[in-house]
Motif scaffolding. Structure first.
Motif, mmCIF file in Angstrom:
data_model
loop_
_atom_site.group_PDB
_atom_site.id
_atom_site.type_symbol
_atom_site.label_atom_id
_atom_site.label_comp_id
_atom_site.label_asym_id
_atom_site.label_seq_id
_atom_site.Cartn_x
_atom_site.Cartn_y
_atom_site.Cartn_z
ATOM 1 N N ARG A 14 -5.647 5.799 -4.791
ATOM 2 C CA ARG A 14 -6.378 4.485 -4.361
ATOM 3 C C ARG A 14 -5.123 3.418 -4.597
ATOM 4 O O ARG A 14 -4.398 3.500 -5.530
ATOM 5 N N VAL A 15 -5.072 2.533 -3.765
ATOM 6 C CA VAL A 15 -4.113 1.390 -3.740
ATOM 7 C C VAL A 15 -4.787 0.014 -3.599
ATOM 8 O O VAL A 15 -5.451 -0.219 -2.820
ATOM 9 N N TYR A 16 -4.441 -0.814 -4.549
ATOM 10 C CA TYR A 16 -4.868 -2.262 -5.129
ATOM 11 C C TYR A 16 -4.019 -2.972 -4.877
ATOM 12 O O TYR A 16 -2.827 -2.840 -4.944
ATOM 13 N N LEU A 17 -4.294 -4.074 -4.077
ATOM 14 C CA LEU A 17 -3.430 -5.187 -3.666
ATOM 15 C C LEU A 17 -3.728 -6.565 -4.809
ATOM 16 O O LEU A 17 -4.751 -6.854 -4.653
ATOM 17 N N PRO A 75 5.189 -5.188 -1.941
ATOM 18 C CA PRO A 75 6.222 -4.969 -3.013
ATOM 19 C C PRO A 75 5.591 -4.069 -3.787
ATOM 20 O O PRO A 75 4.522 -4.128 -4.246
ATOM 21 N N GLY A 76 6.320 -2.906 -4.216
ATOM 22 C CA GLY A 76 5.813 -2.024 -5.184
ATOM 23 C C GLY A 76 5.228 -0.746 -4.802
ATOM 24 O O GLY A 76 5.004 0.189 -5.590
ATOM 25 N N TYR A 77 4.720 -1.001 -3.347
ATOM 26 C CA TYR A 77 3.898 0.321 -2.886
ATOM 27 C C TYR A 77 4.668 1.726 -3.089
ATOM 28 O O TYR A 77 4.436 2.609 -3.431
ATOM 29 N N ARG A 78 5.895 1.487 -2.328
ATOM 30 C CA ARG A 78 6.826 2.819 -2.259
ATOM 31 C C ARG A 78 7.141 3.182 -3.714
ATOM 32 O O ARG A 78 6.986 4.458 -3.847
ATOM 33 N N GLU A 79 7.364 2.276 -4.532
ATOM 34 C CA GLU A 79 7.938 2.917 -5.904
ATOM 35 C C GLU A 79 6.751 3.221 -6.727
ATOM 36 O O GLU A 79 6.898 4.442 -7.267
ATOM 37 N N ALA A 80 5.608 2.659 -6.538
ATOM 38 C CA ALA A 80 4.496 2.894 -7.465
ATOM 39 C C ALA A 80 3.567 4.520 -6.579
ATOM 40 O O ALA A 80 3.415 5.524 -7.463
ATOM 41 N N ALA A 81 3.799 4.543 -5.448
ATOM 42 C CA ALA A 81 3.591 5.688 -4.543
ATOM 43 C C ALA A 81 4.572 6.942 -5.305
ATOM 44 O O ALA A 81 3.966 8.276 -5.347
ATOM 45 N N ALA A 82 5.830 6.644 -5.235
ATOM 46 C CA ALA A 82 6.866 7.704 -5.568
ATOM 47 C C ALA A 82 6.551 7.939 -7.140
ATOM 48 O O ALA A 82 6.764 9.216 -7.533
ATOM 49 N N ASN A 83 6.243 7.121 -7.845
ATOM 50 C CA ASN A 83 6.109 7.246 -9.406
ATOM 51 C C ASN A 83 4.831 8.329 -9.469
ATOM 52 O O ASN A 83 4.548 9.056 -10.303
ATOM 53 N N SER A 84 3.749 8.039 -8.658
ATOM 54 C CA SER A 84 2.536 8.545 -8.545
ATOM 55 C C SER A 84 2.771 9.957 -8.152
ATOM 56 O O SER A 84 2.197 11.012 -8.681
ATOM 57 N N VAL A 118 -0.994 1.296 -7.374
ATOM 58 C CA VAL A 118 -1.479 2.656 -6.973
ATOM 59 C C VAL A 118 -1.921 3.425 -8.301
ATOM 60 O O VAL A 118 -1.492 3.561 -9.304
ATOM 61 N N GLU A 119 -3.192 3.897 -8.099
ATOM 62 C CA GLU A 119 -3.910 4.632 -9.042
ATOM 63 C C GLU A 119 -4.838 5.850 -8.573
ATOM 64 O O GLU A 119 -4.643 6.031 -7.419
ATOM 65 N N LYS A 120 -5.246 6.494 -9.513
ATOM 66 C CA LYS A 120 -6.269 7.627 -9.250
ATOM 67 C C LYS A 120 -5.440 8.731 -8.680
ATOM 68 O O LYS A 120 -5.821 9.100 -7.504
ATOM 69 N N ARG A 121 -4.268 8.928 -9.095
ATOM 70 C CA ARG A 121 -3.362 9.919 -8.638
ATOM 71 C C ARG A 121 -2.956 9.780 -7.195
ATOM 72 O O ARG A 121 -2.665 10.647 -6.247
ATOM 73 N N GLY A 122 -2.618 8.699 -7.004
ATOM 74 C CA GLY A 122 -2.179 8.038 -5.817
ATOM 75 C C GLY A 122 -3.015 8.016 -4.574
ATOM 76 O O GLY A 122 -2.695 7.798 -3.435
#
Length: 401
Positions: free
Chosen positions: A338-341, A369-378, A332-336
């Motif tokens: 954009r999501v790349y796999l 995997p990692g989407y929710r964690e990455a989104a939460a961190n974002s 997850v990038e660009k302040r949440g």
């Protein structure tokens, strides 16, 4: 004889014993027999199919015509022969190893008459076969190929208004050994004044044969490329370039072309792999667009991108990854926003695959995997930045005071 409402065309080749239940389902139709005619074409069978059809014609309450001919080599010939003889207002193409629900024809004809539509799709269920499912969510009195999922069912087992077919001289392409029904049905969708979807009653039972004689399960892989090429050309000829064409092009790319670059590709020899890439190149050059790519899932888009780039060595890694049912990490990038796999070769300099090929819609990314964690961190990072801005703003105000 008054004009029948519907002509059922049955093309039959080596259809025993499946033909027995097929014909029984026609005989059991709740529609008044006088409203129904059957034209059955025995395409050079040697297993008693022709005799079975003639016995049915002698006893059936409906008007039945049996035509026996030399083998034509595919389903298009018998269907065209039957269509040329049809007199009904509507035509339904019934495969000799499948069967109808008892109320199928009555319901479909009523649907077409009530809504003035030229094509009616009746719900399909599989018996030892898996039918398309995405178009049966709800009954639709009137729709079209652009605003529904009907493009994912292009088999011939539909109710067609015969006047539509005759007006445009529509027939099945006898030069194709597979996919001829997709071409015919897509053209009918595009020319139709409305399509109806009857989703609340099973009209058609798609029967899996245990003798392996389904045409769609046999034949050279080159036939699939012939089918894809013909369907893509039809779409391009009938629909101007743009969003509507891209919507339809998803179907041949996803259903016909992509499977050639799936798990079976790993079993192909080098010569076959090379030939598949050669056959795909003109199709990718002519019809693969950013609009088509955006409509696919990441692993589908990535595989076809590598085919377009003629990179078989990279494709193998991706296919092995997908076949192993591994899940790519979500980035997850660009302040949440954009999501790349992270499928193979993501941001690998040597591969040179653009980031946007790996860009996922949130709906697709949530399963990784990692989407929710990455989104939460974002989210936390955005919140922290907001707090910092507030503190800076407050500090500046206090200094001014």
């Amino acid at each position: 004889m008054t004009q029948p409402d519907v002509t059922v065309v049955i093309g039959a080749y080596e259809a025993m014993p499946y033909l027995v239940e097929c014909l029984a389902s026609v005989e059991a139709q709740t529609m008044d027999p006088a409203r129904l005619e059957v034209i059955a074409v025995d395409d050079g069978s040697t297993d008693g199919t022709g005799e079975c059809l003639e016995e049915f014609a002698a006893r059936a309450p409906q008007h039945v015509t049996v035509i026996r001919q030399e083998n034509s080599g595919g389903p298009s010939g018998p269907r065209n022969v039957g269509l040329a003889k049809a007199t009904g207002r509507y035509v339904f193409f019934l495969d000799a190893d499948d069967r109808l629900g008892p109320e199928a024809l009555e319901r479909m004809v009523a649907m077409a008459d009530e809504n003035g539509t030229d094509v009616v799709l009746g719900r399909v269920e599989g018996i030892n076969r898996t039918p398309p499912k995405s178009m049966w969510g709800k009954t639709l009195d009137r729709t079209d190929v652009f605003s529904s999922n009907i493009k994912f069912t292009l088999s011939a087992q539909k109710l067609f208004r015969r006047e539509l077919l005759d007006r445009h001289g529509m027939r099945f392409d006898e030069s194709l050994w597979t996919g001829e029904d997709a071409l015919f049905t897509m053209e009918a969708y595009l020319r139709a004044d409305g399509v109806s979807v009857l989703a609340d009653y099973t009209c058609y039972y798609l029967v899996g044969r245990d003798d392996g004689k389904h045409v769609t399960k046999t034949g050279s892989y080159t036939l699939r490329f012939d089918s894809a090429r013909a369907l893509m050309k039809l779409i391009a000829d009938m629909v101007p370039a743009g969003s509507r064409r891209d919507t339809l092009m998803v179907r041949p790319f996803l259903i016909t072309l992509l499977p050639q670059f799936g798990p079976r590709f790993l079993k192909d020899g080098e010569d076959v792999r090379r030939n598949k890439f050669e056959l795909a190149k003109p199709l990718m050059d002519a019809y693969w667009t950013p609009g088509v790519a955006r409509r696919l899932k990441v692993h589908e888009r990535l595989r076809l991108h590598l085919v377009a780039m003629q990179r078989p060595e990279l494709l193998v890694d991706v296919v092995e990854f997908v076949k192993a049912k591994k899940q790519a990490d979500a980035v997850v990038e660009k302040r949440g926003t954009r999501v790349y796999l992270g499928y193979p070769h993501f941001r690998a300099a040597a591969a040179g695959v653009p980031d946007e090929v790996y860009l996922a819609e949130p709906r697709e990314a949530r399963a990784f995997p990692g989407y929710r964690e990455a989104a939460a961190n974002s989210f936390l990072r955005r919140a922290l930045r907001k707090v910092r801005r507030m503190l800076r703003s407050g500090g500046a105000g206090a200094a001014a005071a």
